[in-house]
Design an enzyme around this catalytic site. Sequence first.
Site, mmCIF file in Angstrom:
data_model
loop_
_atom_site.group_PDB
_atom_site.id
_atom_site.type_symbol
_atom_site.label_atom_id
_atom_site.label_comp_id
_atom_site.label_asym_id
_atom_site.label_seq_id
_atom_site.Cartn_x
_atom_site.Cartn_y
_atom_site.Cartn_z
ATOM 1 N N MET A 1 12.332 4.488 3.730
ATOM 2 C CA MET A 1 12.553 3.649 4.890
ATOM 3 C C MET A 1 11.724 2.379 4.840
ATOM 4 O O MET A 1 11.350 1.827 5.863
ATOM 5 C CB MET A 1 12.246 4.443 6.162
ATOM 6 C CG MET A 1 13.462 5.140 6.683
ATOM 7 S SD MET A 1 14.720 3.937 7.106
ATOM 8 C CE MET A 1 16.091 4.504 6.186
ATOM 9 N N ILE B 1 0.802 -1.212 0.000
ATOM 10 C CA ILE B 1 0.000 0.000 0.000
ATOM 11 C C ILE B 1 0.838 1.266 0.000
ATOM 12 O O ILE B 1 0.301 2.359 0.008
ATOM 13 C CB ILE B 1 -0.982 0.022 1.198
ATOM 14 C CG1 ILE B 1 -0.249 -0.284 2.488
ATOM 15 C CG2 ILE B 1 -2.115 -0.940 0.949
ATOM 16 C CD1 ILE B 1 -1.163 -0.403 3.677
ATOM 17 N N GLY B 2 2.132 1.136 -0.027
ATOM 18 C CA GLY B 2 2.933 2.357 -0.102
ATOM 19 C C GLY B 2 4.396 2.004 0.033
ATOM 20 O O GLY B 2 4.750 0.886 0.419
ATOM 21 N N VAL C 1 5.288 -0.460 2.855
ATOM 22 C CA VAL C 1 4.184 -0.750 3.760
ATOM 23 C C VAL C 1 3.237 -1.726 3.076
ATOM 24 O O VAL C 1 2.876 -1.534 1.914
ATOM 25 C CB VAL C 1 3.402 0.535 4.113
ATOM 26 C CG1 VAL C 1 2.407 0.227 5.213
ATOM 27 C CG2 VAL C 1 4.351 1.622 4.530
ATOM 28 N N LYS D 1 5.086 -2.349 8.187
ATOM 29 C CA LYS D 1 6.140 -1.610 7.519
ATOM 30 C C LYS D 1 7.391 -2.484 7.534
ATOM 31 O O LYS D 1 7.862 -2.878 8.605
ATOM 32 C CB LYS D 1 6.403 -0.306 8.264
ATOM 33 C CG LYS D 1 7.379 0.570 7.551
ATOM 34 C CD LYS D 1 7.085 2.030 7.852
ATOM 35 C CE LYS D 1 7.658 2.916 6.781
ATOM 36 N NZ LYS D 1 6.975 4.198 6.732
ATOM 37 N N ASP E 1 9.990 13.061 12.474
ATOM 38 C CA ASP E 1 9.665 12.984 11.048
ATOM 39 C C ASP E 1 8.184 13.316 10.850
ATOM 40 O O ASP E 1 7.467 12.597 10.164
ATOM 41 C CB ASP E 1 10.011 11.595 10.507
ATOM 42 C CG ASP E 1 10.064 11.570 8.983
ATOM 43 O OD1 ASP E 1 10.188 12.661 8.380
ATOM 44 O OD2 ASP E 1 9.974 10.473 8.404
ATOM 45 N N GLY F 1 8.574 3.837 0.547
ATOM 46 C CA GLY F 1 9.356 5.034 0.795
ATOM 47 C C GLY F 1 10.776 4.662 1.105
ATOM 48 O O GLY F 1 11.135 3.481 1.101
#
Lengths: 215, 1047
Positions: free
Chosen positions: B106, B101-102, B109, B124, B224, B104
Amino acid sequence: MKSPEGRDPERPSLAVSLGRLEAGERAALAEVFDHYRPRLNHMVRLRLDAPVHRRVDASDVVQESYLDAANRLPEYLRERKVPLYVWLRGLVHGRLLKVLRHHRGAQCRAVGREVASPSSTGIAEALAATQTSPSQAAEREERRGRVRLALERLGDDDRDILLMRHFEGLGNRDVASALGIQASTAAMRYGRALERLGRMLDRDTMASTREESVR
Amino acid sequence: MIRDSRDDDRSYARHAALAEAVASARRRGTSFDVDAFAQRHALEPVDVRRQVEMLEALDELGSDSRSASAIVDGGSLPGHASEPCDSATRTLGDYRLLRRIGSGGMGVVYEAEQLSLARRVALKVLPHASTLDPRRIERFRREARAAASLDHPHVVPVHAVGFDEGVHYYAMRYVEGETLAVRMARTVRSAASSPEHVRAGVRFAGQAAHALAHAHERGVVHRDVKPSNLLLDEDDTLRVADFGLAALEDDSSATRTGDVLGSVPYLSPELAAGRRDVDARTDVYSLGATLYEWLTLEPVFQGRDRAETIRAIAAKEPRSIRRLNPGVSRPLATIVARAMAKRPADRYASMRELAADLDRFLAGEAIVARPLAFSERLVRVADRHRIAVGVGLLALVIAMAALVFGNAALRRESQRADRERDRAEAHARRARDVVDGLLTRVATDRLADTPHSIELRRELLEDALRYYEGFVIDASDDPEVAREASLARGRVGKIYEALDRFDEAADAYRQSIAEHERLLSMANPETAPRLTQELARAWNNLGVIRLRSSDAEGAIAAYRCSVELKRGLVEADPTRLELRIELARSLSNLAVARERTGDSSVAAKIAREALELKERLVAESPESGELRDELAMAYSNRARDAENRGRPDAARTEYTRAIEQLRLAIDQGHAPLATRAALYGSIGLRGTCAAKAADWPSARSDFDAAIEGFTAIHADHPTIFEHRADLALFLSNRGLLALQLGDLVVARSFVERALGHRTAILDARPDAPSRMRDAAESLHHMADILAVTWQFDEADTHYRRANELRADAVRVAPGVLRFRHDLATGRAARAALAERRGNRELARDEWEASATQFEELRSVARENVEIAESFAIALHGVVRAAFDEGRFRDAKTALRKALAIREELFDQFPDDVRRRALADIENDLAWFLVFEAERTRGDAEEALALSRRAVEHAPEVGAYRNTLGVAHCRLENWGAAVEALARSVEARSGGDVNDWSFLALAHAHLGEVDAARRWLDRAHEAAGDLSQEPAWIVEALEACERVLSAR
């Protein structure tokens, strides 16, 4: 749209982005590039040497190429000689060669090593990072080991074409356009690489049998 | 069998066709029919099967590598046509991954199912463990656990933090909804100024602020905060996600591309400046920036790239929020501005206060925050300086501007009445602190590492210099002000040093020393220790600068002053760590300087003291990387000492210790450029020792590592010539190693690279003797390689040029033994080449010059092994030249000298090489005494004794037995002569005319006529034309015939 946690707005589908890009919307390049990014990273990683690898991050190389792509997009859209991915891959490859030259520099020229050669350490590192599942049969494991070894010892051109076909997942046409050769020639080179790999394997097998009979 | 190329083509085509057929069968999901294919192509099924297996293995390897790469990237590989990555079947520990679903920087997810609890989670998955620093992982786990303890309606609950199958993951509650980032992206610009939009933003910010305040009060700082970490569920309730993940990011990951780029606009100025010691107020800033973006629908700062954005964060004020969105009221703009103040101290002191102000605003009450006042002015100062580098430098420039201002004020004020004096002093100290800060920060690596900073660094230093020069002139009679002025003088020295202006630096230090000594002479017991410490430092600094300008004697004097003063201080107060460190440092420095002048034994003693002191210090504070760095320096010095004493193995052990300490220091976060350079330097020097101990593989890998390290350093810091010199050194050694291993092409390429660097360095510093020496070394190595490849003229030219440079170095720095040693060695090398080419005069002159120089060196450094060895070699050359020209007396003198040295060396190091070298000289001298000298009985007896020793030292060498036999002949011990000569014949598989002629003579004297005749005939037969034989053969044969005819 449901997205429990994500850093970016959901990505538009590749087809939509490609369509917008085709229609001349340059902003769509970022979306298309993002889509291909993991694949491009993988391509670079296969070709990074261990010592260089420590200092160069594959994604940096790929990101730098994005600027190249943005600059040369009009030219590409005008001519469209090769498929989009192959074009992007070519840019990344070119950028990678520059980075490798910068890092390995004169030393490489001095010892006469081919700068552009795909790195077997890169392959080995990528492989070492793999999770192995217990269900894999020992025999297959061993065969893979031998193929990997033979692959490392193959000539640069032969290895490169096998990497493109089996590791990067490029088709014959893509390989042909990436190398700028006819599809028939690409198929022939692929066949030649396979034959040589087979011979390399045969030789290894014979060598190991001989060793056993001595014992 | 001749193979037609068409056969090849057909075979290739068949392979390709098979591969395509296999691939297409797999794509269709059907199995590949091996037999059918074999039949169609008239092949053996077993061969086809093998091919198929190979193709399968290739595909497996390929897909392995893709998933490995995907783990590194933190995601699957989309866009791969033939094999869509099906994350649906993947599991990770207790979790089944349902869909991505995503993603990045780091990690990725996934929507996942926790199998044991049958619940939906957002999982994550972090990048592959090996790409992360273990200490950071540890910090991440700690912070994530702390985050897991947070229980707040506006915090996304963390269920678990785990590690499985080589990856770290972080499971949190799955929240249906979207992120604030997505919501903003969907908002139409025209709606931004609507009261609903503004209020929604304030409400969201308030919820986030309460959640973050809750976390802050439990010691968890998010670090963050950004729109994509703020989730909105279906009821538009905001929840803060990703606590603890910032622990994983550092400078290096922040420079990576991708997601982090997106988070840059929300970085607080202190995080952007690379500071680690940030507190909760960083979240205040980021939340302010998020609210700003919500209200304006534009990021606060948007540079063309990350660096520009970061510069903007530090230097620029955001565009007026009310100009961008007229719907934002003045109090709300004030809240945002206060939250986003550049200096943390100017922000809301806590998240709770921000939350309270947001609540007040929503409730229509008056807010507490006041508008900012001074920031604008600072920004203009910064703009004027137009800094192109990092924020750290920017801060310095602001400080500099303030300082110049302050200094002018100081001057005015110092002319006022006494009551103003204290204030002036305070100003001076503040100004000094700023410049000191500037000096240390400019000198630190982080700034030096920044590209383009070198020029700026120089400019800043020169600014600082101007400031200090101005300050020093203002010095007054007051002792305290005078002390400040003297210290300023010292800093001027430091600045000159940093600018590589050694003479001016030394002047400044001397002035500072003189002034401090004056002050000390009238100091009271209270101020004396401080003055003493400062004086000791100044002496030390003077020593450093003298050593850097190759004045080792001057350096020793300065260091000794420093050491004495520091000893006194440590005795007076042994508890002060800093004094002991400084003492250890000066002791090390003194040892190094001693070593430079060739006082190895004294140097070793001092170095030991420094080492023991440092070991104690490290044992007391094992967590200090800086102390380990110091200790490593001591080990390196010891290593160098061992090396000079011809004990490469001991040196390797010491270098390994040094390397270990340096690695630990770097691991502990102490990694300035100097430390990294020391690490690579120690590795390279260990390689040198490995090479000396003939451990070629270790030498090679150490050299390669050192070259790699220094190449990187040189690329980053091209103007720092010391590291370029180190790079050249290890290139050179690597070349020599290749030469040793017989790989001339590689050797030449490395040596040429080294020469290139060294010539460039010498061009930049034509007066530095050590640079002359370096360039000469490389020229010498080139000459060696040229000589090996028979390019004698070029080789001779290179040797000559090398020796010219060395002579220059000796002229500039006559006190440095090393330079003289090099010159003597260089002349010997040229002599050897001349000898090889038959150029006798040149060979003689060079050998003699070389031997004379070595003799001088030996008189000052008797214990130096290298000099002794070289001297013996040069003497041997002299002997050969003298022998060639018939100067036997000279030859004998030289031989006796050589013998004395060889005996001493063998005594010290009774190894095979030195044993053989000694035996050689004994034999040579014996032979000379037998034949070329005056032929007294004394000579003959000495010859006999010598050749006996030669045989004893090297029983395997037949020729020595021949000498022994001949010596016996000379003393008319005929029986012993026969015995020795027979052994010589035996050892030399039949012997030669030297044996046979004297055997004949001895047998003749013993009355064994038959044997005598047999050997005589053999000798005659071998000798043929007697006029071609050496005199002694002819002599022996004639004597033999005389004896035989007399019988």
